[in-house]
Scaffold this motif. Structure first.
Motif, PDB file in Angstrom:
ATOM      1  N   LEU A  98      44.493  43.794  18.301  1.00  0.00           N
ATOM      2  CA  LEU A  98      45.935  43.526  18.313  1.00  0.00           C
ATOM      3  C   LEU A  98      46.488  43.472  19.733  1.00  0.00           C
ATOM      4  O   LEU A  98      47.319  42.615  20.060  1.00  0.00           O
ATOM      5  N   SER A  99      46.050  44.410  20.582  1.00  0.00           N
ATOM      6  CA  SER A  99      46.535  44.404  21.963  1.00  0.00           C
ATOM      7  C   SER A  99      46.099  43.139  22.684  1.00  0.00           C
ATOM      8  O   SER A  99      46.853  42.561  23.469  1.00  0.00           O
ATOM      9  N   VAL A 127      48.369  40.371  21.267  1.00  0.00           N
ATOM     10  CA  VAL A 127      49.737  40.495  21.796  1.00  0.00           C
ATOM     11  C   VAL A 127      49.802  40.061  23.251  1.00  0.00           C
ATOM     12  O   VAL A 127      50.712  39.329  23.667  1.00  0.00           O
ATOM     13  N   TYR A 128      48.823  40.516  24.042  1.00  0.00           N
ATOM     14  CA  TYR A 128      48.793  40.104  25.450  1.00  0.00           C
ATOM     15  C   TYR A 128      48.638  38.596  25.578  1.00  0.00           C
ATOM     16  O   TYR A 128      49.338  37.952  26.364  1.00  0.00           O
ATOM     17  N   GLY A 130      51.874  36.871  24.504  1.00  0.00           N
ATOM     18  CA  GLY A 130      52.890  37.050  25.539  1.00  0.00           C
ATOM     19  C   GLY A 130      52.628  36.179  26.752  1.00  0.00           C
ATOM     20  O   GLY A 130      53.548  35.546  27.294  1.00  0.00           O
TER      21      GLY A 130
END
Length: 439
Positions: free
Chosen positions: A148-149, A152-153, A156
């Motif tokens: 997930l990180s 998300v990164y 973004g």
């Protein structure tokens, strides 16, 4: 552009997965798995400890020590005697390696034997305990949060790139639509490396080149007026003097040529002038049927060609500069007059909130290879339309520029009705909101 970002996101996720697979393959398959080796050492030490207890205190004491160990470490103990059936992989391993007393199966659970016993012992994790359930949950969450990180990164980062590319694309489109003052933002929060500066440098050079060309065109056209006028004046004076027939014909030819040059200069100046017209102040709603009715009457007086207007019983309104609209339609109809044999047909019809004004002629048409370049300045390439009729190649360029300034389109094709050429102007129809604002 959306497809590019989806492909980028997919590519990054794929790279992440490939990286994980590569790590598993290189670290655990191609090289020594030191975690497994450590577990092997620990299992061997445990087996030796149990064997020591069995040798010195008896098998029951060894079983008791095993039970205490599995209870403390939250595992389950299963004891198989020589009559019980154990998995084939385990039995095969012990049969082929009689000197080895420990074995880890595919789930990395421990199987072992004791020298003084025919039993086979099996340690398995007790997944019914709360601690092991929490450990399994934490391991799953580690992977989930890592993925997930990463997503998300990635999203973004792509959103930042998307916003910057969108700004650059907007500036590029404005520049392409004729706003030569449009420039990309070069601030650090909006720039894509040096791409924005490179675009601005290119835009400056193109702007300067176009402005220089406009200035040169306008200056040359203005400067030509004086010598053309002098030649005309001298030819007119010469025509009034006693001349023989051959001389008179030569003077008439000079007058005709100078008049043609004068028309060319006028068109050139008009073409240059279009870049400077502020259309926002000249916009007004125009009722097309009345506008075309009066224009057709004027055109019929100038030619013997049959000009017919087909407009269904509706009142269509467009927002335009009346003078420029008249010039554009006048150029198209007069172009048709040059090449039509006997008939010109003007058809007006709506299509998806657009108004199509088509000018058909029954001439030879325009060859396919010339249709895409016909609206370029000074382009005269259609051999079917002879040079005597083709003019200077600015009339259709003026039509194209007028349409561009109105947010309209002009194109050329083959007329299915008269079998000649058809020129179509597509104008946006006026809506009620625009009408109210104008009133």
């Amino acid at each position: 552009m959306r497809r590019i970002y989806l492909e980028s996101l997919f590519g990054l996720v794929l790279c992440f997965i490939l990286g994980v697979v590569a790590n598993e393959t290189i670290v655990y398959n191609l090289n020594t798995d030191y975690t497994y080796l450590l577990e092997d050492y620990e299992a061997s030490a445990h087996q030796q400890l149990i064997a020591f207890i069995e040798e010195n205190q008896g098998l029951d004491a060894a079983h008791k020590a095993m039970k205490q160990y599995v209870d403390t470490s939250l595992q389950k103990l299963t004891i198989y005697n020589h009559e019980d059936k154990i998995p084939s992989t385990v039995s095969k391993y012990f049969d082929t390696h009689p000197d080895r007393l420990i074995f880890h199966d595919a789930e990395r659970n421990l199987w072992f034997r004791l020298v003084g016993s025919d039993n086979t012992y099996y340690y398995a994790a007790n997944n019914d305990t709360l601690v092991r359930q929490k450990v399994d949950l934490e391991e799953d969450l580690d992977w989930l949060f890592t993925l997930l990180s990463f997503i998300v990164y990635t999203l973004g980062y792509l959103m930042i790139i998307f916003r910057r590319v969108k700004k650059l694309e907007t500036a590029t489109l404005r520049f392409a639509e004729g706003d030569l003052s449009s420039r990309a933002d070069t601030k650090s929060g909006s720039a894509l490396g040096t791409l924005n500066k490179s675009f601005n440098l290119m835009a400056d050079r193109i702007h300067n080149l176009i402005e220089s060309n406009r200035s040169l065109t306008s200056a040359v056209a203005h400067e030509l007026r004086t010598p053309i006028f002098r030649i005309q004046w001298q030819a007119e004076v010469l025509r009034d003097t006693p001349l023989n027939n051959e001389q008179k014909a030569t003077v008439e030819s000079i007058v005709d040529d100078t008049e043609e040059m004068e028309k060319m200069v006028d068109e050139l100046l008009y073409y240059a002038k279009l870049d400077c017209i502020d259309l926002e102040k000249a916009y007004s709603p125009i009722e097309v049927s009345g506008f075309l009715d009066s224009a057709v009457k004027r055109w019929k007086k100038e030619t013997g060609i049959n000009i017919k207007l087909i407009l269904k019983n509706q009142s269509y309104m467009i927002l335009a500069d009346e003078t420029l609209l008249n010039r554009a339609l006048d150029n198209l109809v007069r172009n048709g007059m040059k090449f039509a044999y006997s008939q010109i047909l003007i058809i007006v019809k709506p299509e998806q909130e657009k108004l199509l004004i088509s000018v058909h002629d029954d001439g030879d048409g325009v060859a396919k290879e010339h249709q895409s370049r016909l609206f370029e300045p000074f382009y005269v390439g259609d051999k079917a339309r002879n040079k005597a009729k083709s003019g200077h190649g600015l009339g259709l360029s003026i039509v194209d520029k007028i349409c561009t300034q109105h947010g309209a389109l002009v194109n050329v094709g083959d007329s299915e009705i008269l079998k000649g050429a058809v020129f179509t102007i597509t104008f946006p129809l006026c809506n009620d909101k625009e009408d109210k604002n104008l009133k």
